[in-house]
Write a protein that holds these residues in place. Structure first.
Motif, PDB file in Angstrom:
ATOM      1  N   ASP A  96       0.756  -1.120   0.178  1.00  0.00           N
ATOM      2  CA  ASP A  96      -0.086   0.011  -0.275  1.00  0.00           C
ATOM      3  C   ASP A  96       0.889   1.421  -0.080  1.00  0.00           C
ATOM      4  N   VAL A 160      -4.916 -13.625   1.946  1.00  0.00           N
ATOM      5  CA  VAL A 160      -5.601 -12.372   2.234  1.00  0.00           C
ATOM      6  C   VAL A 160      -4.723 -11.198   1.396  1.00  0.00           C
ATOM      7  N   HIS A 163      -4.944  -9.087  -3.789  1.00  0.00           N
ATOM      8  CA  HIS A 163      -6.157  -8.064  -4.157  1.00  0.00           C
ATOM      9  C   HIS A 163      -6.650  -8.481  -5.520  1.00  0.00           C
ATOM     10  N   TYR A 279      -1.066  -6.901   8.623  1.00  0.00           N
ATOM     11  CA  TYR A 279      -1.740  -6.582   7.303  1.00  0.00           C
ATOM     12  C   TYR A 279      -2.735  -7.417   6.892  1.00  0.00           C
ATOM     13  N   GLU A 282      -5.689  -6.715   9.483  1.00  0.00           N
ATOM     14  CA  GLU A 282      -6.042  -5.053   9.071  1.00  0.00           C
ATOM     15  C   GLU A 282      -7.185  -5.130   8.268  1.00  0.00           C
ATOM     16  N   LYS A 283      -6.810  -6.122   7.317  1.00  0.00           N
ATOM     17  CA  LYS A 283      -7.501  -6.147   6.065  1.00  0.00           C
ATOM     18  C   LYS A 283      -8.910  -6.795   6.213  1.00  0.00           C
ATOM     19  N   LYS A 284      -9.052  -7.729   7.343  1.00  0.00           N
ATOM     20  CA  LYS A 284     -10.247  -8.348   7.655  1.00  0.00           C
ATOM     21  C   LYS A 284     -11.009  -7.331   8.406  1.00  0.00           C
ATOM     22  N   SER A 286     -10.751  -3.932   9.071  1.00  0.00           N
ATOM     23  CA  SER A 286     -10.920  -2.319   8.798  1.00  0.00           C
ATOM     24  C   SER A 286     -12.035  -2.086   7.793  1.00  0.00           C
ATOM     25  N   ALA A 289     -11.481  -1.806   4.333  1.00  0.00           N
ATOM     26  CA  ALA A 289     -10.848  -3.090   3.565  1.00  0.00           C
ATOM     27  C   ALA A 289     -10.904  -2.921   1.974  1.00  0.00           C
ATOM     28  N   PHE A 292      -7.574  -1.537   0.366  1.00  0.00           N
ATOM     29  CA  PHE A 292      -6.242  -2.291   0.683  1.00  0.00           C
ATOM     30  C   PHE A 292      -5.593  -2.801  -0.608  1.00  0.00           C
ATOM     31  N   GLY A 293      -4.291  -2.506  -0.751  1.00  0.00           N
ATOM     32  CA  GLY A 293      -3.608  -2.715  -2.036  1.00  0.00           C
ATOM     33  C   GLY A 293      -3.697  -1.679  -2.968  1.00  0.00           C
ATOM     34  N   GLY A 299      -3.009   0.238   5.547  1.00  0.00           N
ATOM     35  CA  GLY A 299      -2.257  -0.665   5.016  1.00  0.00           C
ATOM     36  C   GLY A 299      -0.638  -0.554   5.177  1.00  0.00           C
TER      37      GLY A 299
END
Lengths: 501, 327
Positions: A96, A160, A163, A279, A282-284, A286, A289, A292-293, A299
């Motif tokens: 990110d 995860v 992306h 990471y 967080e992606k799960k 946030s 989400a 992300f990426g 991120g």
């Protein structure tokens, strides 16, 4: 209280003029080598080791420690600016962070990384001061079975990271696992896929692959469309964080710090997992989400704080047990031995000034790093606006020097070039290299721990579920697998329906 | 400026003269350029520390410029091979040790060098024995108990080593055949994880270098049952040797020695030998080597050659014995 008097002793030791000086030298040097792609703390500390012969033990260890965590700070800089992760942990920051830089938010990304790292560093320093011995005991609870299950959890979580296409991500993980097989088999001593090339018998170095696939791949890709890239980095906005940004990163930094300090204690590669895990978590959780990426500030915040927390927590097994959790810690132990200090549990009682001095110096070093790094951000950001045809040859040269310094051999440099080509092909095929790197790192460790656990259990596989810690992690991995796959499958079906419409 | 240019010109002239007239001229003012000391292991490890001590002393006492060149990989084979294939002019030397000089020739099917033919021994520097350790809470208090337990349940007690084909692994083999026991060998990748598992109770015992173990022994986390050398070590005078425990003649140590590419002028070999021997008796050098758990050796280059000739078959036999068990 005991801890207070100990900390006082630590700060007295660390705040002496000479130790402050070596701490500053350490973190400044660390930042510098962190920023230079490929040149890592291992090579630097190895080169400086002879110089520490003549220094006072406390000063020399304070300086070496400074290089280590300073490099963690600096490493994120190149990851963000030019997508060049020099350390396993900055692979995630690049995801990110570099996207943010592409959108002209390099300054923000760098500030996030610096502040997140500082917060994590502060918390971990006090964690070490307060709970070192009991935490070290926890680390000992982790046997081969627990490590294997932890790695399984890590590998599942790595899905995860992707992306794009799930299939591509899985393919890249498997490719990484296969790359990791190269080298000598620990259990039988047989060289696998080394084709009688001596340089391959120890496996391929992480830095060689990362520099090639990320750095060189990126360079080739950028040269293809230089005009476009120049346009992109011209619009640099907002160097500092806004109030909203602070709000956005507060929770991720806290979670990252917690995760990093827990994983960092484990000497069998836990610190390496911390940024990946932060990471993924967080992606799960946030709200942001979806971004992300694509340049989400969360991120950057979570993995950066996790990686710094993990790096400092990895001092715990080294200082309290004398067990090195990574090559840098091994070198620090070497430095102690040269100084006539026997690393082990007795360091804390026999050399309290050394132990507490190092702990206190870590906090001082973190303050230095923030003071050093925040004003530099403006300078770094300007560096990106240097025309690429001037910038890329310099990056190439530093990559080559860094990779050469790993084992003083040109073989690795050629290998990096080959991986660069591979990285370019991956870009063209829209295959992301991050999951591959995780497979590459975790694969060999997973195999080693799996086989050792089975060897010790005399072939009984139930050991993984009989041991509570191991069982818990396997259950978590199963849960993670389901939560990752379900939405992806649902999305796939929706897409299929959408296309029919 | 002109002085420097003149010196460079002189060096070039000298170098070409040396090549033209064989090596005789080169020896007269040896060394007239930096000496490369190849260390086939990473910086900071045991072998590296010995190399740094020697190179430091050579520069301190004689103003020689010695550059330590770490070339790790493949159990030290890459570094030793690089030395074997370097010009035999006395400006490349290598610090080899038991693994890459005595074990690997038998262990590796295709070793790119022959330690007896491609290298010439200069001087044996030091040796450092191994130590058999158990966790402090272990029920084994002596080596006798440890052997008795293994005889009761062969193959049940786990005994770790830092890797397949290492000195420690083969010392385990040696110990098994001397005592008529069988342990479950657990190979690791280096000492760190092995010590963690040992202290955490995953494994029962570990064959360690003295350097790695001594901090944990003094800190009360591990107990040393025996040392594997001929003599007890100064840092742990209470720990008996395996020989004393009833297995006469048991002697296994990691030793370190300087070598040069075959064909290096004998005068240079003797010169380095003399200087290193002088260094090895210095009190501060002795102390540094003792910290590494070892003792300085020294002696003539012929001593080293004879030593190599006896060590090679000794370890070769062990590799072959363990070979049946590998895989």
């Amino acid at each position: 209280m005991d801890v207070l008097s100990n900390l006082l002793l630590g700060f007295q030791t660390a705040a002496s003029f000479i130790n402050l000086f070596y701490c500053l030298i350490g973190v400044a040097l660390g930042t510098a080598i962190g920023v230079l792609p490929g040149l890592g703390p291992v090579a630097t500390i190895a080169m400086l080791l002879p110089i520490t012969f003549g220094l006072d033990p406390v000063s020399s260890l304070i300086m070496l420690a400074g290089i280590f965590y300073g490099a963690q700070y600096g490493g994120s800089t190149t990851a963000i600016l030019v997508n060049l992760p020099g350390e396993a942990s900055s692979v995630i920051t690049a995801l990110d962070g570099h996207e943010m830089a592409k959108r002209g938010q390099a300054g923000k990304a760098l500030a996030t990384a610096a502040l997140g790292s500082f917060f994590a560093g502060t918390v971990t320093t006090f964690l070490i001061a307060l709970f070192s011995p009991p935490l070290a005991e926890v680390a000992l609870k982790f046997g081969p079975a627990e490590y294997f299950s932890l790695m399984v959890l890590g590998l599942v979580a790595s899905i995860v990271l992707a992306h794009g296409s799930l299939l591509h991500a899985l393919g890249m993980i498997v490719f990484g696992l296969l790359l990791g097989i190269i080298g000598t088999d620990v259990n039988s001593g047989v060289a696998r896929f080394s084709f009688d090339v001596p340089e391959l018998t120890d496996g391929i170095n992480f830095v060689v692959v990362a520099m090639g696939v990320f750095g060189l791949g990126e360079i080739i890709g950028n040269l293809e469309n230089e005009a476009e890239r120049n346009l992109m980095v011209k619009k640099v906005t907002g160097l500092m964080l806004s109030k909203e940004d602070f709000k956005a990163i507060a929770a991720p930094v806290l979670r990252g710090t917690a995760l990093g300090s827990v994983l960092g204690i484990l000497p069998g590669g836990g610190a390496m997992l911390s940024s990946f895990a932060a990471y993924a978590l967080e992606k799960k959780v946030s709200k942001n989400a979806a971004n992300f990426g694509k340049g989400a500030i969360e991120g950057v915040a979570a993995p950066e704080s996790a990686n710094n927390a993990g790096a400092q927590a990895s001092f715990i097994p080294m200082l309290t047990l004398g067990i090195p959790s990574n090559p840098v810690m091994a070198l620090m132990i070497g430095a102690m031995i040269i100084q006539g200090i026997q690393p082990g549990p007795s360091v804390m009682t026999e050399q309290p000034a050394l132990f507490w001095g190092i702990v206190a110096s870590m906090w001082i070093g973190n303050v230095f790093l923030v003071i050093l790094n925040l004003p530099l951000i403006g300078l770094w950001v300007k560096m990106v606006s240097v025309p690429y045809h001037f910038l890329f040859p310099a990056i190439l040269v530093f990559c080559a020097i860094g990779v050469f310094s790993l084992a003083n051999t040109t073989f690795d440099v050629y290998f990096m070039a080959a991986f660069g080509l591979l990285g370019y092909i991956f870009r063209k095929l829209e295959c992301e290299p991050a999951p591959m790197m995780l497979g590459f790192i975790l694969g060999p460790m997973m195999e080693e721990f799996l086989r050792r656990a089975l060897l010790l259990s005399k072939g009984d596989p139930s050991v993984f579920i009989r041991r509570p810690l191991s069982a818990t992690m396997l259950v978590l991995a199963a849960v993670a697998m389901v939560t990752v796959l379900l939405p992806a499958l649902r999305k796939k079906r929706q897409e299929a329906f959408a296309e029919e419409d | 400026m002109s002085h420097k240019a003149k010196r460079t010109a002189m060096t070039v002239l000298f170098a070409s003269l040396a090549i033209a007239s064989g090596s005789t001229l080169a020896q007269a003012d040896y060394p007239n350029k930096p000496i490369r000391l190849i260390v086939p292991f990473p910086a900071g490890g045991g072998t590296d520390i010995f190399a740094r001590v020697i190179s430091n002393k050579l520069s301190e006492r004689l103003k020689w410029v010695v550059i330590v060149d770490n070339k790790p990989g493949a159990g030290g084979n890459i570094g030793v091979d690089a030395a074997a294939k370097s010009p035999a002019d006395g400006y490349t030397i290598v610090l080899g040790q038991t693994s890459n000089l005595a074990i690997n020739p038998t262990l590796y099917k295709k070793l790119p060098y022959d330690p007896l033919k491609d290298l010439v021994p200069i001087v044996l520097v030091a040796d450092s024995p191994l130590t058999l350790v158990v966790p402090a809470q272990s029920s084994y208090k002596t080596i006798k108990e440890f052997v008795a337990a293994a005889k009761q349940k062969p193959g049940d007690i786990s005994l770790g080593s830092p890797g397949n084909g290492t000195v420690a692994h083969l010392t385990i083999e040696m110990f098994q055949s001397a005592s008529g026991t069988k342990y479950q060998h657990i190979p690791y990748k280096g000492a760190a994880q092995a010590i963690t598992d040992l202290m955490g109770g995953s494994t029962d015992s570990y064959m360690s270098s003295v350097t790695t173990a001594i901090g944990h022994i003094k800190g009360g986390k591990l107990r040393a049952l025996a040392v594997t050398g001929k003599k007890r070590v100064d840092s742990m005078p209470d720990v008996p040797t395996i020989d004393e425990a009833g297995y006469q003649g048991f002697d296994a140590s990691t030793w370190f020695g300087l070598l040069a590419p075959a064909g290096t002028p004998p005068a240079i070999v003797e010169r380095i030998n003399t200087e290193v021997n002088k260094i090895l008796v210095l009190p501060d050098v002795k102390e540094k080597i003792a910290v590494e758990g070892g003792g300085p050796l020294g002696g003539t280059s012929q001593d080293f050659a004879r030593f190599l000739a006896t060590e090679l078959p000794k370890w070769a036999r062990l590799v072959k014995e363990s070979g049946a068990k590998i895989d």
